[in-house]
Design a protein around this motif. Structure first.
Motif, short mmCIF file in Angstrom:
data_model
loop_
_atom_site.label_atom_id
_atom_site.label_comp_id
_atom_site.label_asym_id
_atom_site.label_seq_id
_atom_site.Cartn_x
_atom_site.Cartn_y
_atom_site.Cartn_z
N LEU A 48 125.05 47.17 100.33
CA LEU A 48 126.02 46.62 100.20
C LEU A 48 126.15 45.15 99.33
N GLU A 49 125.22 44.54 99.67
CA GLU A 49 125.21 43.17 98.96
C GLU A 49 124.64 43.39 97.43
N ARG A 50 123.71 44.14 97.01
CA ARG A 50 123.45 44.63 95.93
C ARG A 50 124.63 45.21 95.09
N SER A 51 125.46 46.10 95.67
CA SER A 51 126.48 46.74 94.98
C SER A 51 127.61 45.48 94.79
N SER B 174 130.18 38.38 102.78
CA SER B 174 129.53 38.23 101.67
C SER B 174 130.03 37.34 100.65
N LEU B 175 131.32 37.44 100.41
CA LEU B 175 132.12 36.53 99.44
C LEU B 175 132.09 35.07 100.00
N GLY C 267 138.22 49.47 105.67
CA GLY C 267 138.18 48.44 106.72
C GLY C 267 137.07 47.84 107.10
N VAL C 268 136.15 49.09 107.29
CA VAL C 268 134.60 48.70 107.72
C VAL C 268 133.96 47.70 106.70
N TYR C 269 134.19 48.43 105.35
CA TYR C 269 133.47 47.49 104.12
C TYR C 269 134.25 46.43 103.91
N LEU C 270 135.38 46.08 104.40
CA LEU C 270 136.09 44.83 103.98
C LEU C 270 135.48 43.68 104.93
N ILE D 196 132.26 31.84 96.93
CA ILE D 196 133.11 32.25 96.01
C ILE D 196 134.52 32.21 96.46
N LEU D 197 135.49 31.66 95.76
CA LEU D 197 136.69 31.61 96.14
C LEU D 197 137.68 32.90 96.07
#
Length: 332
Positions: free
Chosen positions: A103-106, A139-140, A130-133, A145-146
Motif C-alpha cells: 500500500l505504501e508504495r502505491s 500513512s498520510l 473502508g479497510v484501505y482508508l 501531509i495535510l
C-alpha cells in the motif's frame, strides 16, 4: 520531497495549515459572498491551523464545496492533490493489484510529492474502501501531509452497516483523534434556492412521461472487462435504459469508466423512483454521484418526478444528497 519525507510531529500545527490560514481568510474576504452564521463558524475553524488536517461535514447544499475549494486553492504550494473519494480508492486498489506492491508504495505513486491532499465527497459504502482508508490515513498522517476532507456525514456515520462497522472503527477513531472535525451546521440548501448550474451536469434535463415499450437492440461496451449495454452510441454521447445501468449489477468502477469515455449521457425508461427496489436505487444514486462529480450532462426520461426518490420504501442512504443533485436538472 516524497511521501515519507514529511514526518508527523506530536505537537504544534501542520506547517502547511499555518501557511494557509492567512491566504484562506483573504480569499474568503475577496469572494464578496455573504455567509450565514454556521458557515462563518466553519470558516473560523478552518482558519485555525490544525495539527494534521480537517474533516468538514454537514448537510447537502450548505457550502462545503465552496469553502473547502477556497481553502484548497489558498494552500501556498503546487505540491497538492485533489481526489474524488471514489476515484482515489478505485485507482489505489487497481495500482496495488496491477503492480502487486505494498500500500505504501502505491500511495507514493498516486500522491507524488503532495504535501496536502483534498478528498471531496467522503463517503464509504464499499467495505474494501473502508479497510484501505485506515491504512491510507495512517500513512498520510505519518508523512506529515495535510488532509482536507468533506462529507455529508459525521465520522461515526460513514459506515452504518452493522456487519462492517467494527472493521471501519479504526478509521473513525483516526479521523476523530487526528483531524479537526468541523460541523457545518444546518441552514439553507443553496443548491435548491439559488441559480441553477449553467454548465456540465446542470445543463441536463429531466423529462416526465409515461413509460413506452423499448425494443431497441443493445450495443455492448467493454468497460475494462465488464460489459455495459447501451441503446445507442454517437461519438461521445450514449443512450442507456434504467435497466442497462441500474438493474444490472454494475458498480462505481463501471460508472467512472463511462464518465471518462462520454461527454453526454441519456437515461431512458426510468420507472417511478418511489417504486424501485433498494439495490437498483442504490446503483442509480452511485451513477448520479459519478456523473455530477465529473460534470457530465445527464438527460433523463422517467415515469415520475425526481423527488419521488425519497418516497421509495428503501431509499438510498444518500437520498438527500442525490435529490439535491437532481434538482440541478431542468424539468422539461
Amino acid at each position: 520531497m516524497g511521501l515519507g519525507n514529511h514526518r508527523r510531529t506530536a505537537n504544534g500545527p501542520n506547517k502547511i495549515a499555518s501557511a494557509s490560514s492567512g491566504p484562506f481568510r483573504a480569499a474568503i474576504g475577496d469572494s464578496a459572498i455573504t455567509f450565514d452564521n454556521a458557515q462563518i463558524a466553519a470558516i473560523d475553524a478552518l482558519s485555525t491551523p490544525a495539527r494534521h488536517g480537517y474533516y468538514l461535514w454537514g448537510d447537502v447544499g450548505r457550502g462545503k464545496s465552496l469553502i473547502s475549494e477556497t481553502y484548497f486553492a489558498a494552500i501556498p504550494t503546487d505540491d497538492k492533490r485533489r481526489f474524488h473519494f471514489h476515484d482515489f480508492f478505485r485507482d489505489l486498489q487497481a495500482q496495488i493489484i496491477r503492480e502487486r506492491e505494498p500500500l505504501e508504495r502505491s500511495l507514493r505513486r498516486l500522491l507524488g510529492n503532495a504535501r496536502a491532499v483534498f478528498f471531496d465527497e467522503f463517503h464509504v459504502h464499499d467495505v474494501a474502501d473502508g479497510v484501505y482508508l485506515s491504512a491510507t490515513l495512517k500513512s498520510l498522517l505519518d508523512g506529515g501531509i495535510l488532509v482536507l476532507a468533506t462529507s455529508n456525514y459525521a465520522p461515526e456515520d460513514l459506515m452504518p452497516n452493522p456487519l462492517y462497522h467494527e472493521r471501519f472503527r479504526s478509521a473513525i477513531n483516526i479521523i476523530r483523534a487526528e483531524l479537526d472535525v468541523v460541523h457545518l451546521g444546518k441552514g439553507e440548501d443553496y443548491r435548491l434556492t439559488h441559480a441553477a448550474l449553467t454548465r456540465g451536469f446542470g445543463t441536463g434535463t429531466w423529462r416526465t412521461q409515461p413509460p413506452v415499450a423499448n425494443d431497441t437492440p443493445s450495443i455492448e461496451l467493454n468497460a475494462a472487462g465488464h460489459i455495459i449495454k447501451a441503446r445507442s452510441v454517437d461519438g461521445d454521447t450514449a443512450v442507456f435504459t434504467f435497466s442497462d445501468l441500474c438493474t444490472r449489477p454494475l458498480g462505481v468502477a463501471q460508472y467512472l469508466w463511462l464518465a471518462e469515455k462520454l461527454r453526454t449521457v441519456a437515461l431512458i425508461d426510468v420507472p417511478d423512483l418511489a417504486t424501485v427496489d433498494r439495490d437498483p436505487l442504490a446503483r442509480f444514486a452511485n451513477l448520479i454521484d459519478v456523473l455530477y462529480d465529473r460534470d457530465i450532462p445527464l438527460h433523463v426520461t422517467a415515469a415520475g418526478e425526481p423527488g419521488r426518490l425519497v418516497e421509495a420504501s428503501e431509499p438510498p442512504r444518500d437520498a438527500k444528497r442525490i435529490a439535491s443533485r437532481l434538482s440541478a436538472l431542468k424539468l422539461a
